[in-house]
Scaffold this motif. Sequence first.
Motif, short mmCIF file in Angstrom:
data_model
loop_
_atom_site.label_atom_id
_atom_site.label_comp_id
_atom_site.label_asym_id
_atom_site.label_seq_id
_atom_site.Cartn_x
_atom_site.Cartn_y
_atom_site.Cartn_z
N LEU A 51 -29.07 11.10 -3.65
CA LEU A 51 -29.49 9.68 -3.66
C LEU A 51 -28.98 8.94 -2.43
N VAL A 52 -27.76 9.25 -1.97
CA VAL A 52 -27.27 8.64 -0.74
C VAL A 52 -28.13 9.10 0.44
N TRP A 53 -28.53 10.36 0.43
CA TRP A 53 -29.37 10.88 1.51
C TRP A 53 -30.72 10.16 1.55
N LEU A 54 -31.29 9.96 0.40
CA LEU A 54 -32.54 9.19 0.33
C LEU A 54 -32.32 7.77 0.84
N GLY A 55 -31.23 7.14 0.39
CA GLY A 55 -31.01 5.75 0.73
C GLY A 55 -30.77 5.50 2.20
N TRP A 56 -29.75 6.14 2.77
CA TRP A 56 -29.40 5.88 4.16
C TRP A 56 -28.83 7.09 4.89
N GLY A 57 -28.46 8.14 4.18
CA GLY A 57 -27.85 9.28 4.84
C GLY A 57 -28.76 9.95 5.85
N TYR A 58 -30.00 10.21 5.47
CA TYR A 58 -30.94 10.86 6.39
C TYR A 58 -31.17 10.00 7.62
N SER A 59 -31.32 8.71 7.41
CA SER A 59 -31.56 7.81 8.54
C SER A 59 -30.37 7.78 9.49
N LEU A 60 -29.16 7.70 8.93
CA LEU A 60 -27.97 7.70 9.78
C LEU A 60 -27.82 9.00 10.56
N ALA A 61 -28.30 10.09 9.99
CA ALA A 61 -28.18 11.39 10.64
C ALA A 61 -29.28 11.63 11.67
N PHE A 62 -30.51 11.25 11.35
CA PHE A 62 -31.63 11.72 12.18
C PHE A 62 -32.52 10.65 12.78
N ALA A 63 -32.30 9.38 12.46
CA ALA A 63 -33.01 8.34 13.19
C ALA A 63 -32.33 8.14 14.54
N SER A 64 -33.06 7.57 15.49
CA SER A 64 -32.48 7.33 16.82
C SER A 64 -31.30 6.37 16.69
N GLY A 65 -30.34 6.53 17.59
CA GLY A 65 -29.16 5.67 17.54
C GLY A 65 -28.33 5.88 18.79
N ASN A 66 -27.01 5.80 18.63
CA ASN A 66 -26.11 6.06 19.75
C ASN A 66 -25.55 7.48 19.63
N TRP B 252 -22.91 8.48 18.28
CA TRP B 252 -22.11 8.67 17.07
C TRP B 252 -22.94 8.70 15.80
N VAL B 253 -23.95 7.87 15.71
CA VAL B 253 -24.68 7.71 14.45
C VAL B 253 -26.07 7.15 14.71
N GLY B 254 -27.01 7.45 13.79
CA GLY B 254 -28.35 6.90 13.89
C GLY B 254 -28.42 5.49 13.34
N ASN B 255 -29.64 4.96 13.27
CA ASN B 255 -29.82 3.62 12.71
C ASN B 255 -30.41 3.71 11.30
N LEU B 256 -30.78 2.58 10.74
CA LEU B 256 -31.29 2.54 9.36
C LEU B 256 -32.81 2.39 9.29
N SER B 257 -33.49 2.76 10.36
CA SER B 257 -34.94 2.58 10.37
C SER B 257 -35.67 3.47 9.37
N LYS B 258 -35.02 4.57 8.93
CA LYS B 258 -35.64 5.47 7.96
C LYS B 258 -34.97 5.40 6.59
N ALA B 259 -34.24 4.32 6.34
CA ALA B 259 -33.57 4.15 5.05
C ALA B 259 -34.58 4.19 3.93
N PHE B 260 -34.24 4.89 2.86
CA PHE B 260 -35.13 5.10 1.72
C PHE B 260 -36.45 5.74 2.16
N PHE B 261 -36.34 6.57 3.20
CA PHE B 261 -37.48 7.31 3.78
C PHE B 261 -38.60 6.36 4.23
N ALA B 262 -38.21 5.21 4.72
CA ALA B 262 -39.19 4.24 5.21
C ALA B 262 -40.02 4.85 6.34
N GLY B 263 -41.31 4.69 6.25
CA GLY B 263 -42.21 5.18 7.28
C GLY B 263 -42.43 6.67 7.28
N ILE B 264 -41.89 7.36 6.29
CA ILE B 264 -42.08 8.81 6.22
C ILE B 264 -43.04 9.11 5.08
N GLY B 265 -44.25 9.50 5.43
CA GLY B 265 -45.25 9.82 4.43
C GLY B 265 -45.73 11.26 4.56
#
Length: 431
Positions: free
Chosen positions: A76-91, A93-106
């Motif tokens: 559930l954490v991975w769905l919420g923000w874990g995946y986004s922090l790991a694999f969305a673009s960022g710096n 150290w860490v990604g951003n929250l653009s894919k939180a709750f799998f936003a934009g992933i269909g």
Amino acid sequence: MHRFFLIAAALIASPASAAVGKTVDKGDTAWLLVATLLVVMMAMPGLGLFYGGMVRAKNMLSILTQIMGVAAVTMLVWLGWGYSLAFASGNVWVGNLSKAFFAGIGPESLADTFTPGVAIPELVFACFQMVFAAVTAAIVLGALAERVRFSAILAFTFLWISLVYAPLAHMVWSTDGLIFKLGAIDFAGGTVVHINAGVAGLVGVYFAGARIGFLKEAMPPHSLTLTLVGTGLLWVGWFGFNAGSALEANGSAAIAMVNTMIAPAGGILAWLGIERFVSGKPSALGGASGAIAGLVAITPAAGTSGFAVGALLGAAGALACYGFVGSIKNKLRLDDSLDAFGIHGIAGIIGSVGTAIVSAPSLGGFGAEGYAIGHQLGVQLAAVGIAIGWSAVGSFLCFAIVKKLLGLRVDHDSEREGLDLTQHGERAYAP
């Protein structure tokens, strides 16, 4: 200097898009679906039975329930923000929250594989990485078995996946991550999974303390039969873990498959051999431990290691773990109950550093043209150092918060009676 054709074990995730010119291969997608399910099997029932057989009977259901609960929180954490922090673009150290709750992933969202122009559905990749995270968090439990509150374990997992695991996954497997930019090779999680979980377990032992009676009374495994069954399930599941990290059903997956066969074989024989030499009797538990140590050691090099040296790396990992578990741990009075650090941490370090050697083409490895062992060894050592430091500091913070807010350790009477009854109101076996 050429970058290596296989830097990481998991997808370097591209922005979710059905990009023109990319082809989704149904065979690759089907393989990754199967690999994801194999990794689920590693946690439940594989790791559950492996750990469960080694605890005392009064704590069997406790460790199984902890693994189940930890997996649920992680997913559930991975769905919420874990995946986004790991694999969305960022710096770095860490990604951003653009894919939180799998936003934009269909269903039409694509993610790249290692072959230009070949893609897989990003939802499949996100699930594959979800179960990686779940297994990693579950490994930590081995260090704390038989004495920690269930509620504390769930709270720790919530914090640890968010603050420690997801950022480290970004550093290693995202193109803008710090360790990725260094050029480190981590095919399937030597740093992210095994060093990370092992160090977290070590920090947890510092906070929880030793079990009542540690080094004073016998605490034998209650069922080595279950532990051996768990070992077999873990080994089968590891093919999803390692070969699945190729992200395609191709030659890279085949390399990882062969190495996942031979490295634990080397680990088994090395552990049994040194037991025979030291005590005169090779043990079933030793064989199981050697298999897991070999699997852990080859994980970061699964897709790049030569085969003969891969078997040697598995053996080296097992021998190092035997030395720590059989001697150093007790001298340090370190109650790492089921050897989360003693096997995953130690073999993870050996494997991550050894990857620089076994990947060399001169030794039959599959490193890229221009590969230099000396340079890569420095890179691998730097990656290991960063992983240890990040996990140690982050895990210390997570455990400190949980201990302050909830308390970590069960009381004396509850520990003596067993966590099955005192934490869950059940028994694994009828009296």
